[in-house]
Design an enzyme around this catalytic site. Structure first.
Site, mmCIF file in Angstrom:
data_model
loop_
_atom_site.group_PDB
_atom_site.id
_atom_site.type_symbol
_atom_site.label_atom_id
_atom_site.label_comp_id
_atom_site.label_asym_id
_atom_site.label_seq_id
_atom_site.Cartn_x
_atom_site.Cartn_y
_atom_site.Cartn_z
ATOM 1 N N SER A 80 5.624 -10.039 -2.291
ATOM 2 C CA SER A 80 6.370 -10.532 -0.984
ATOM 3 C C SER A 80 5.207 -11.571 -0.309
ATOM 4 O O SER A 80 3.939 -11.530 -0.780
ATOM 5 C CB SER A 80 6.509 -9.335 -0.117
ATOM 6 O OG SER A 80 6.498 -9.713 1.486
ATOM 7 N N TYR A 132 2.905 -1.713 4.206
ATOM 8 C CA TYR A 132 3.680 -2.593 3.402
ATOM 9 C C TYR A 132 2.796 -3.777 2.786
ATOM 10 O O TYR A 132 2.958 -3.906 1.608
ATOM 11 C CB TYR A 132 4.703 -3.206 4.290
ATOM 12 C CG TYR A 132 5.551 -3.802 3.527
ATOM 13 C CD1 TYR A 132 6.810 -3.406 2.636
ATOM 14 C CD2 TYR A 132 5.826 -5.307 3.617
ATOM 15 C CE1 TYR A 132 7.811 -4.003 1.952
ATOM 16 C CE2 TYR A 132 6.751 -6.240 2.816
ATOM 17 C CZ TYR A 132 7.528 -5.654 2.090
ATOM 18 O OH TYR A 132 8.616 -6.297 1.377
#
Ligand SMILES: NC(=O)c1ccc[n+]([C@@H]2O[C@H](COP(=O)([O-])OP(=O)(O)OC[C@H]3O[C@@H](n4cnc5c(N)ncnc54)[C@H](O)[C@@H]3O)[C@@H](O)[C@H]2O)c1
Length: 191
Positions: A137, A150
């Protein structure tokens, strides 16, 4: 869409029943590959000659190993692993609950390690190379407010990708990661 000819190739896509994973499954099928869509939840999904749904939790080593065995039994070989399964959780770093930290790290980082290890053993044994593609990501390269667990998990994915890429290069196994920005999926809607 530009399409490689992947006829005769077999791919595993984790988190393959919805969102980005489902789009990857569809693209691989369009290119001629046989695909195993692996997910913790495969309800209402119908297996076909070219598409196999396998229920597995990527955080559980027994389930991951059984999943890879099932794919080999069904399709005869493995060429491509896409580590896509992932979850997110939002909180200020000082407020992250241990249980949330552990779950995000387990699915996003440990899941990549377990699936990559199981797949790499098969690819090395087959002896004709392969591809491992990890979905990290932009959060694997940057820090974002409220996304401590995350962000940490996606940085871990990039680190592990670099190590596996170095270690498996001699076996012609390419290990890469992609770092998408925001994509409108269920995960994004939950944020
Ligand atoms: N949506 C975004 O904006 C975005 C941006 C960058 C990266 N990503 C990454 O892309 C990947 C896919 O995200 P998405 O937006 O499609 O999410 P999504 O929530 O739509 O899909 C994730 C899939 O993973 C499965 N899954 C979750 N935990 C699992 C487990 N333990 N074992 C097996 N399967 C499990 C879910 O059931 C679901 O099908 C994730 O790794 C995510 O971090 C998403």
């Amino acid at each position: 869409m530009y399409c490689l000819d992947l006829t005769g190739k077999v791919a595993i896509v984790t988190g393959g029943t919805q969102g980005i994973g489902k789009a990857i499954v569809d693209a691989l099928l369009d290119c001629g590959a046989k695909v195993a869509a692996v997910d913790i939840n495969i309800n209402h999904h119908q297996t076909t000659d070219q598409l196999l749904y396998v229920q597995a939790d990527v955080t559980n080593s027994d389930q991951v190993n059984n999943m890879v065995e099932t794919v080999i039994e069904s399709f005869g070989r493995l060429d491509i692993l896409v580590n896509n399964a992932g979850i997110s959780s939002m909180d200020y770093a000082v407020d992250i609950k241990e249980v949330d930290w552990d779950r995000v790290m387990d699915v996003n980082a440990k899941g990549v390690y377990l699936c990559s290890q199981a797949a790499a053993k098969v690819l090395k044994k087959q002896g004709d190379g392969g591809k491992i593609i990890n979905i990290s990501s932009q959060a694997g390269k940057n820090g974002y407010r409220l996304m401590g667990s995350y962000v940490a998990s996606k940085h871990a994915v990039l680190g592990f990708t670099k190590v596996m890429a170095i270690e498996l290069a001699k076996d012609q196994i390419n290990v890469n990661a992609v770092c998408p920005g925001i994509v409108e999926t269920d995960m994004k809607k939950k944020k």
